[in-house]
Design a protein around this motif. Structure first.
Motif, PDB file in Angstrom:
ATOM      1  N   THR A  29       0.841  -1.215   0.000  1.00 19.50           N
ATOM      2  CA  THR A  29       0.000   0.000   0.000  1.00 19.50           C
ATOM      3  C   THR A  29       0.871   1.259   0.000  1.00 19.50           C
ATOM      4  N   LYS A  86      -3.192  -3.929 -10.031  1.00 22.51           N
ATOM      5  CA  LYS A  86      -4.058  -4.205  -8.874  1.00 22.51           C
ATOM      6  C   LYS A  86      -4.302  -5.703  -8.714  1.00 22.51           C
ATOM      7  N   ASP A  87      -4.394  -6.420  -9.856  1.00 18.65           N
ATOM      8  CA  ASP A  87      -4.592  -7.869  -9.780  1.00 18.65           C
ATOM      9  C   ASP A  87      -3.326  -8.555  -9.276  1.00 18.65           C
ATOM     10  N   SER A  90      -3.120  -7.967  -5.562  1.00 22.48           N
ATOM     11  CA  SER A  90      -4.100  -8.822  -4.873  1.00 22.48           C
ATOM     12  C   SER A  90      -3.590 -10.256  -4.775  1.00 22.48           C
ATOM     13  N   ALA A  93      -0.998 -10.425  -2.163  1.00 21.98           N
ATOM     14  CA  ALA A  93      -1.651 -10.297  -0.857  1.00 21.98           C
ATOM     15  C   ALA A  93      -2.221 -11.636  -0.391  1.00 21.98           C
ATOM     16  N   PHE A 132      -5.175  -9.283   2.126  1.00 23.31           N
ATOM     17  CA  PHE A 132      -5.954  -9.174   0.890  1.00 23.31           C
ATOM     18  C   PHE A 132      -7.114  -8.184   1.064  1.00 23.31           C
ATOM     19  N   GLU A 133      -7.815  -8.271   2.193  1.00 26.99           N
ATOM     20  CA  GLU A 133      -8.952  -7.368   2.433  1.00 26.99           C
ATOM     21  C   GLU A 133      -8.503  -5.913   2.525  1.00 26.99           C
ATOM     22  N   VAL A 135      -5.670  -4.611   1.139  1.00 27.76           N
ATOM     23  CA  VAL A 135      -5.123  -4.177  -0.153  1.00 27.76           C
ATOM     24  C   VAL A 135      -6.226  -3.906  -1.175  1.00 27.76           C
ATOM     25  N   THR A 136      -7.273  -4.732  -1.169  1.00 28.62           N
ATOM     26  CA  THR A 136      -8.352  -4.578  -2.152  1.00 28.62           C
ATOM     27  C   THR A 136      -9.432  -3.605  -1.708  1.00 28.62           C
ATOM     28  N   GLY A 137      -9.349  -3.143  -0.447  1.00 29.78           N
ATOM     29  CA  GLY A 137     -10.376  -2.224   0.043  1.00 29.78           C
ATOM     30  C   GLY A 137     -11.585  -2.926   0.613  1.00 29.78           C
ATOM     31  N   ALA A 138     -11.571  -4.264   0.623  1.00 36.32           N
ATOM     32  CA  ALA A 138     -12.722  -5.018   1.126  1.00 36.32           C
ATOM     33  C   ALA A 138     -12.937  -4.791   2.613  1.00 36.32           C
ATOM     34  N   LYS A 141     -15.020  -1.715   3.072  1.00 39.67           N
ATOM     35  CA  LYS A 141     -16.375  -1.972   2.603  1.00 39.67           C
ATOM     36  C   LYS A 141     -17.157  -2.787   3.619  1.00 39.67           C
TER      37      LYS A 141
END
Length: 260
Positions: A29, A86-87, A90, A93, A132-133, A135-138, A141
């Motif tokens: 990040t 981004k992939d 992820s 991650a 992973f959550e 890094v992906t913004g999950a 959310k």
């Protein structure tokens, strides 16, 4: 790479996990530009390491076989230019999360954690978002959705209160929730002459269906939408049925809601 660092308790292993996790998150990040540059596809198999000191490092895998600790995924640099950034991040991650669990439970196995200790360690790890959550913004959310669900549940619980009803007989007056009362008067607690007082206090309250006055020997119910009071018999609501109604709507309000 660190040497000779061996956490021995659940708390120490979790502290080790959090430090490594923080380092990996930094790489993916805040330090992502530097991390991207270090993962040159022209170099040999590279790994992303996270350290208990919350630092990270891109380096070749350990030379010793078997290694002192489980090793991260090999060759993360080879896929860098073959997919969207981004992939790729992820993917790194996900492998980083797997590595963190492997290291934590390696320590658990090495130092004899029993079933209860392993469960406690996993629960502590599971309470924080995965790499992973993050890094992906999950993670953000999920927190937002959790907040929305919490607010919705709170609002729903407020609206699920029982309808206001009055159930009385000619000889006794039983208030279940509230009674229709003149706005400027407080309810009276005196049990003497309640029937007579009810007639006087609520004489001005009219049934929204038939227009008749309040009577102490009748069951009444209030609409939660328009707040008009009705004889139970006029709207075909019995005291027993009222107990199972969370929000009462009179026939008029129900018809309004049903219209397109």
């Amino acid at each position: 790479m660190e040497q000779g660092y061996n956490p021995r308790t659940v708390e120490e292993v979790f502290r080790d996990f959090k430090g490594r996790r923080t380092g990996l998150i930094k790489a993916l990040t805040t330090d992502v530009e530097e991390f991207f540059q270090q993962c040159d596809p022209e170099k040999e198999n590279l790994c992303l390491y996270g350290f208990p000191s919350e630092q990270w490092e891109v380096n070749l895998p350990a030379e010793e076989v078997p290694p002192e600790l489980p090793e991260p995924a090999l060759g993360i640099n080879f896929a860098r230019d073959g997919m969207q950034e981004k992939d790729w991040l992820s993917l790194v991650a996900v492998h980083s999360d797997a590595w963190l669990l492997a290291v934590a439970f390696y320590f658990g196995a090495r130092f004899g954690f029993d079933k209860a200790d392993r469960k406690r360690l996993f629960n502590m790890i599971n309470d924080v978002p995965t790499v992973f959550e993050v890094v992906t913004g999950a993670a953000k959310k999920q927190q937002k959705e959790k907040s929305l669900v919490s607010n919705h549940s709170s609002n729903k619980s407020k609206s699920n209160s029982k309808p206001r009803t009055i159930e009385t007989t000619p000889t006794t007056t039983q208030t279940k929730f509230s009674k229709p009362q003149p706005k400027d008067e407080e309810p009276k607690d005196d049990d003497e002459g309640l029937d007579e007082e009810d007639e006087d206090e609520h004489g001005e309250t009219l049934c929204g269906a038939c227009g008749d006055n309040y009577a102490s020997d009748e069951f009444w119910i209030c609409c939660d939408i328009c707040e008009k009071w009705f004889h139970g018999k006029c709207v075909k609501i019995t005291p027993a049925r009222a107990e199972h109604i969370k929000q009462y709507k009179c026939p008029s309000c129900s018809n309004k809601r049903a219209r397109p």
